[in-house]
Design an enzyme around this catalytic site. Structure first.
Site, short mmCIF file in Angstrom:
data_model
loop_
_atom_site.label_atom_id
_atom_site.label_comp_id
_atom_site.label_asym_id
_atom_site.label_seq_id
_atom_site.Cartn_x
_atom_site.Cartn_y
_atom_site.Cartn_z
N ASP A 11 0.83 -1.21 0.00
CA ASP A 11 0.00 0.00 0.00
C ASP A 11 0.87 1.27 0.00
O ASP A 11 2.09 1.20 0.08
CB ASP A 11 -0.91 -0.03 1.23
CG ASP A 11 -2.13 0.85 1.08
OD1 ASP A 11 -2.31 1.45 0.01
OD2 ASP A 11 -2.92 0.95 2.05
N LYS A 12 0.23 2.40 -0.07
CA LYS A 12 0.90 3.70 -0.07
C LYS A 12 1.83 3.83 1.15
O LYS A 12 1.41 3.60 2.28
CB LYS A 12 -0.14 4.82 -0.04
CG LYS A 12 0.45 6.22 0.05
CD LYS A 12 -0.65 7.26 0.17
CE LYS A 12 -0.06 8.66 0.36
NZ LYS A 12 -1.12 9.69 0.53
#
Length: 400
Positions: free
Chosen positions: A119-120
Site C-alpha cells: 500500500d501507499k
C-alpha cells in the site's frame, strides 16, 4: 558594342537555372535523408536481431524499496498522477535493455507479476516479482544503474516457464516497526519519548498477538469483505513482538507476522486493535467479538512502519528447488544485502519520518473517538454505508 565582359543572361533563363539548382539540392537532400533512414533501420534491425538471438527467460527479481513518497507498489498504467514503485522499476527495465519498450507499456507481454501489492508508503525488504527478460550481460548492475538508491534489485534467479510469483507464494512475512510509547497507558503522555517498554507489557502484547494465530474470519480487519465471504477467512502462522531497541534516543519495537495472505489494511488493523487494548481504550473481549458477523470499529495503525520482509515458496522449492535446473527461492546468499538495505534506507526513513511527522503520535490521539463497544453502524453514524455480507472484492484481494 564590343567589350571584355560576358554576355548578359536572359532573365527567364536565369530563373530556370535557379529552379534546376534547387531541384538538384532537394534531390541530394532527399537521397541523404533516405540513406540516413535506411542506416537507422539497418541499425535498428541489427539491434532487434541481436536481442532476438538472446534467450528470453522467466526469472524472479528480489526487490527492496523504501515506500515513502510512493502510492504503493502496483503500477497504474495511463496515470502519471500517483507515482508507484513499478513506475520506476519498469522504466529501469526498459532503459537497461532487458525488455522491449512495448513490454513496458503493456506489462502482460512480459508476464509481470508481483507477490504483494504493498500500500501507499509501505516499504519492502524482500518483495519478489516474476517476469520474462532477455538475459543480457550484467543484468542486475544495468537495472540498478537506472534506479534511485532507495529501490534496489538484490537478486535474480531462473524459474520455471509457468511461474507466477503471486500464485506460487505460500506465505508472506511482514514486520511493523513502531515507537514503544504506542503501548504506554492512555493516562500517560502520548508523545513521551523517554518511555521504555517493560517486560510485563511486552508479555501482554505477545499474548494478545498470539490470539491472531490460526484461521479466523478477518472481515473486521478490512473494508473489502463481508462477514460471510469465504475469502475473509485467513490463516496466520505466527505473530509476535520482538525485544525493543533504542534509535536516536527513541525506543522502537518490531512486530512480525507470517500469514498465507493478507487483505488490504489487515495487518495495520491487527496492530491497531492490540495497541488500543494495551493502552486501555478497548477491552480484551473485543478481539473475540471481531470473529463474529457484527461489524466492529477497528482502528487502523499508520502505514509508515509496515514493511514486507520476505515471501515464501516452500512448495515450489520442494518440487523444483533441487531438480538440477532451478535454484530454491530462499535468498540465503542475499541476506547481508537485505540487512544492509534495511539499515540504510528503511529503518532511518521510519525513524526520521516519525520524528518529523509524528504519524504514530497523531494516530494515537484519534483512538478516543473509536467506540469499541458498538458496531460499525453505530460508530460511523447514520447514513454511512457499511459493507454487507457478500460484498467486497473477489479473489485474494490486495496485500497491505
Amino acid at each position: 558594342m564590343a567589350g571584355n565582359g560576358e554576355a548578359p543572361v536572359p532573365v527567364g533563363t536565369q530563373q530556370e537555372q535557379d529552379r534546376k539548382g534547387r531541384r538538384g539540392w532537394q534531390g541530394t537532400a532527399r537521397i541523404w535523408e533516405e540513406t540516413e533512414q535506411q542506416a537507422k533501420k539497418l541499425k535498428s534491425s541489427e539491434d532487434g536481431e541481436q536481442h532476438r538471438k538472446l534467450p528470453k527467460r522467466k526469472v524472479v527479481l528480489l526487490v527492496a524499496y523504501s515506500g515513502k513518497g510512493y502510492h504503493g507498489m502496483q503500477r497504474n498504467v495511463g496515470s502519471s498522477k500517483f507515482k508507484t514503485i513499478e513506475d520506476d522499476l519498469v522504466s529501469a527495465l526498459v532503459r537497461s535493455g532487458c525488455i522491449p519498450e512495448n513490454h513496458g507499456e503493456d506489462m502482460r507481454k512480459m508476464s509481470f507479476q508481483r507477490c504483494a501489492r504493498t500500500d501507499k508508503g509501505v516499504s519492502a525488504a524482500g518483495q519478489v516479482v516474476s517476469l520474462k527478460v532477455w538475459l543480457i550481460d550484467d543484468l542486475l548492475e544495468k537495472i540498478n544503474s537506472h534506479l534511485p538508491s532507495h529501490i534496489r534489485i538484490l537478486g535474480l534467479k531462473r524459474v520455471t516457464g509457468g511461474f507466477n510469483s503471486k500464485n506460487k507464494c505460500d506465505a508472506r512475512t511482514y514486520f511493523y516497526m513502531l515507537p514503544t510509547f504506542a503501548f504506554a497507558h492512555k493516562d500517560r503522555d502520548a508523545q513521551d519519548e523517554t518511555y521504555r517498554l517493560q517486560a510485563e507489557t511486552l508479555g501482554r502484547v505477545n499474548r494478545l498477538l498470539a490470539c491472531y494465530r490460526g484461521t479466523h474470519n478477518f472481515h473486521n480487519f478490512t473494508s473489502q469483505k463481508g462477514p460471510r465471504e469465504p475469502s475473509a477467512r485467513r490463516y496466520i502462522l505466527d505473530m509476535f513482538c520482538e525485544e525493543p531497541f533504542v534509535r536516536e534516543g527513541m525506543e522502537f519495537a518490531v512486530i512480525k507476522v507470517k500469514g498465507q495472505s493478507f487483505m488490504t489494511h489487515q495487518i495495520r488493523k491487527m496492530v491497531g486493535l492490540v495497541v488500543a487494548i494495551v493502552k486501555g481504550y478497548a477491552p480484551e473481549s473485543v478481539l473475540e467479538r471481531c470473529w463474529g458477523e457484527a461489524k466492529v470499529d477497528v482502528p487502523k495503525a499508520p502505514g509508515l512502519g509496515l514493511v514486507l520482509e520476505r515471501v515464501h515458496f516452500e512448495k515450489y522449492n520442494q518440487r523444483f528447488g533441487h531438480d538440477g535446473l532451478h535454484e530454491p527461492l530462499d535468498w540465503a546468499r542475499e541476506e547481508a544485502e537485505v540487512a544492509a538495505f534495511k539499515e540504510q534506507h528503511i529503518y532511518p526513513t521510519i525513524i526520521s519520518t516519525e520524528r518529523h511527522e509524528r504519524s504514530m503520535a497523531q494516530w494515537l490521539s484519534t483512538l478516543p473517538v473509536h467506540d469499541f463497544s458498538a458496531t460499525a453502524h453505530a460508530a460511523a453514524g447514520p447514513g454511512t454505508k457499511v459493507p454487507r455480507a457478500l460484498e467486497g472484492s473477489d479473489g485474494d484481494g490486495g496485500s497491505d
